[in-house]
Write an enzyme that holds these catalytic residues in place. Sequence first.
Site, mmCIF file in Angstrom:
data_model
loop_
_atom_site.group_PDB
_atom_site.id
_atom_site.type_symbol
_atom_site.label_atom_id
_atom_site.label_comp_id
_atom_site.label_asym_id
_atom_site.label_seq_id
_atom_site.Cartn_x
_atom_site.Cartn_y
_atom_site.Cartn_z
ATOM 1 N N GLN A 87 8.676 3.149 -8.226
ATOM 2 C CA GLN A 87 7.624 3.454 -7.237
ATOM 3 C C GLN A 87 7.690 4.920 -6.789
ATOM 4 O O GLN A 87 6.659 5.530 -6.540
ATOM 5 C CB GLN A 87 7.704 2.503 -6.047
ATOM 6 C CG GLN A 87 7.222 1.097 -6.436
ATOM 7 C CD GLN A 87 6.863 0.227 -5.260
ATOM 8 O OE1 GLN A 87 7.347 0.436 -4.151
ATOM 9 N NE2 GLN A 87 6.032 -0.771 -5.503
ATOM 10 N N HIS A 143 0.580 0.665 -13.397
ATOM 11 C CA HIS A 143 1.324 -0.553 -13.734
ATOM 12 C C HIS A 143 2.807 -0.203 -13.881
ATOM 13 O O HIS A 143 3.144 0.803 -14.517
ATOM 14 C CB HIS A 143 0.787 -1.140 -15.042
ATOM 15 C CG HIS A 143 1.501 -2.395 -15.436
ATOM 16 N ND1 HIS A 143 1.280 -3.606 -14.800
ATOM 17 C CD2 HIS A 143 2.453 -2.629 -16.371
ATOM 18 C CE1 HIS A 143 2.066 -4.524 -15.337
ATOM 19 N NE2 HIS A 143 2.785 -3.961 -16.283
ATOM 20 N N LEU A 179 -9.655 -8.694 -12.292
ATOM 21 C CA LEU A 179 -11.071 -8.409 -12.041
ATOM 22 C C LEU A 179 -11.924 -9.007 -13.159
ATOM 23 O O LEU A 179 -11.541 -8.983 -14.324
ATOM 24 C CB LEU A 179 -11.290 -6.893 -11.981
ATOM 25 C CG LEU A 179 -10.707 -6.215 -10.743
ATOM 26 C CD1 LEU A 179 -10.563 -4.717 -10.972
ATOM 27 C CD2 LEU A 179 -11.556 -6.501 -9.509
ATOM 28 N N GLU A 229 5.698 6.528 -9.282
ATOM 29 C CA GLU A 229 4.268 6.211 -9.081
ATOM 30 C C GLU A 229 3.665 7.086 -7.985
ATOM 31 O O GLU A 229 2.537 7.570 -8.108
ATOM 32 C CB GLU A 229 4.087 4.738 -8.690
ATOM 33 C CG GLU A 229 4.400 3.750 -9.788
ATOM 34 C CD GLU A 229 4.169 2.295 -9.381
ATOM 35 O OE1 GLU A 229 4.180 1.437 -10.256
ATOM 36 O OE2 GLU A 229 3.986 2.020 -8.172
ATOM 37 N N LEU A 286 -6.219 -7.396 -19.622
ATOM 38 C CA LEU A 286 -5.176 -7.017 -18.656
ATOM 39 C C LEU A 286 -4.245 -5.914 -19.178
ATOM 40 O O LEU A 286 -3.677 -6.041 -20.268
ATOM 41 C CB LEU A 286 -4.352 -8.269 -18.306
ATOM 42 C CG LEU A 286 -3.272 -8.085 -17.240
ATOM 43 C CD1 LEU A 286 -3.897 -7.883 -15.872
ATOM 44 C CD2 LEU A 286 -2.331 -9.286 -17.233
ATOM 45 N N MET A 324 -3.759 -7.175 -6.971
ATOM 46 C CA MET A 324 -3.079 -8.192 -7.771
ATOM 47 C C MET A 324 -3.985 -9.351 -8.196
ATOM 48 O O MET A 324 -3.488 -10.430 -8.540
ATOM 49 C CB MET A 324 -1.848 -8.706 -7.008
ATOM 50 C CG MET A 324 -0.856 -7.603 -6.662
ATOM 51 S SD MET A 324 -0.364 -6.546 -8.054
ATOM 52 C CE MET A 324 0.928 -7.562 -8.762
ATOM 53 N N GLY A 345 0.788 -1.232 0.000
ATOM 54 C CA GLY A 345 0.000 0.000 0.000
ATOM 55 C C GLY A 345 0.817 1.278 0.000
ATOM 56 O O GLY A 345 0.337 2.318 0.467
ATOM 57 N N SER A 346 2.031 1.245 -0.559
ATOM 58 C CA SER A 346 2.801 2.504 -0.601
ATOM 59 C C SER A 346 2.111 3.525 -1.510
ATOM 60 O O SER A 346 2.177 4.732 -1.254
ATOM 61 C CB SER A 346 4.244 2.261 -1.035
ATOM 62 O OG SER A 346 4.311 1.869 -2.387
ATOM 63 N N ARG A 360 -14.703 -16.667 -8.631
ATOM 64 C CA ARG A 360 -14.250 -15.293 -8.862
ATOM 65 C C ARG A 360 -15.442 -14.366 -9.035
ATOM 66 O O ARG A 360 -15.457 -13.249 -8.533
ATOM 67 C CB ARG A 360 -13.358 -15.251 -10.103
ATOM 68 C CG ARG A 360 -12.806 -13.853 -10.353
ATOM 69 C CD ARG A 360 -11.730 -13.838 -11.393
ATOM 70 N NE ARG A 360 -12.255 -14.099 -12.718
ATOM 71 C CZ ARG A 360 -11.844 -13.481 -13.831
ATOM 72 N NH1 ARG A 360 -10.890 -12.593 -13.779
ATOM 73 N NH2 ARG A 360 -12.367 -13.767 -14.996
HETATM 74 C C1 GAR Z 1 2.995 -0.965 -7.514
HETATM 75 O O1 GAR Z 1 4.332 -0.742 -7.846
HETATM 76 C C2 GAR Z 1 2.156 -1.155 -8.753
HETATM 77 O O2 GAR Z 1 2.710 -0.566 -9.883
HETATM 78 C C3 GAR Z 1 2.122 -2.649 -8.903
HETATM 79 O O3 GAR Z 1 2.099 -3.145 -7.599
HETATM 80 C C4 GAR Z 1 2.841 -2.280 -6.763
HETATM 81 C C5 GAR Z 1 2.097 -2.127 -5.462
HETATM 82 O O4 GAR Z 1 2.873 -1.472 -4.519
HETATM 83 N N1 GAR Z 1 0.966 -3.036 -9.621
HETATM 84 C C6 GAR Z 1 0.961 -3.987 -10.542
HETATM 85 O O5 GAR Z 1 1.930 -4.653 -10.814
HETATM 86 C C7 GAR Z 1 -0.378 -4.189 -11.226
HETATM 87 N N2 GAR Z 1 -0.225 -4.924 -12.410
HETATM 88 P P1 GAR Z 1 2.203 -0.830 -3.239
HETATM 89 O O6 GAR Z 1 1.306 -1.901 -2.606
HETATM 90 O O7 GAR Z 1 3.357 -0.518 -2.336
HETATM 91 O O8 GAR Z 1 1.437 0.381 -3.656
#
Ligand code: GAR
Length: 220
Positions: free
Chosen positions: A172, A110, A94, A175, A145, A91, A15-16, A66
């Site tokens: 990240q 992503h 859906l 992000e 996807l 992850m 969850g960062s 699902r």
């Molecule tokens: C993130 O870096 C995001 O880009 C990736 O999961 C990480 C979650 O980090 N998402 C995917 O790969 C989706 N296909 P976080 O839980 O620290 O936010």
Amino acid sequence: MSEKKRVVVLLSGNGSNLQALLDQEHHYSYQIVGVISNAPEAFGLERARQHKVAAIGLDYKNFSSRSAFDQRLAAEVGRFAPDLVVLAGYMKILSPGFVEKFTGRLINVHPSLLPEYKGLGTYSRVLADKKPRHGCTVHFVTPELDSGTHILQASMTVRPTDNEESLKQRVQAMEHRIYPLAVHLITSGRLLLKGGDVLLDDHPIDPLGYQLQENALELA
Ligand code: GAR
């Protein structure tokens, strides 16, 4: 400022990105009103609780399929009456039914320069392929996807010294800047999806997403 738009975050782990969204909401046009995880032990739920945001863990193991899981997920999301649903490290794929219910109000981040490197393991694949650049993409979610219309894309040069961990940290960090910005652009009405195109301040953007660089993550 006019009333903040309601955002629900779905996540599966650390969850960062949720933390970045929470930390920056005070100067943006959204408010996180609920966080839901398919993994009840996800640290992201703890981050939400610490921020006094409603946090719900839905254990996939308690559902027969699902679609049964996603029906309940859609009901829980709907209860928050969100303007936007944000996937932040969610992850699980859906179901089309869920995606269709929230079409145009469902986004994802992503860790790759989509359309390259859809799916998992992007850092190791980029290193194995000796790619000169890597990054992340914010996009609308469609049933296929990592394939929806792009919103923002941030890129950086891969350094000779980079390994999976350093690439992840650098991506990240981007992000954490561009995802809150993307949520703000949508919830403030500056960015919208119109006939398959993304318009920013009424102008179509690059089909790969509005382009940002590691050292310049602000809008021009
Ligand atoms: C993130 O870096 C995001 O880009 C990736 O999961 C990480 C979650 O980090 N998402 C995917 O790969 C989706 N296909 P976080 O839980 O620290 O936010």
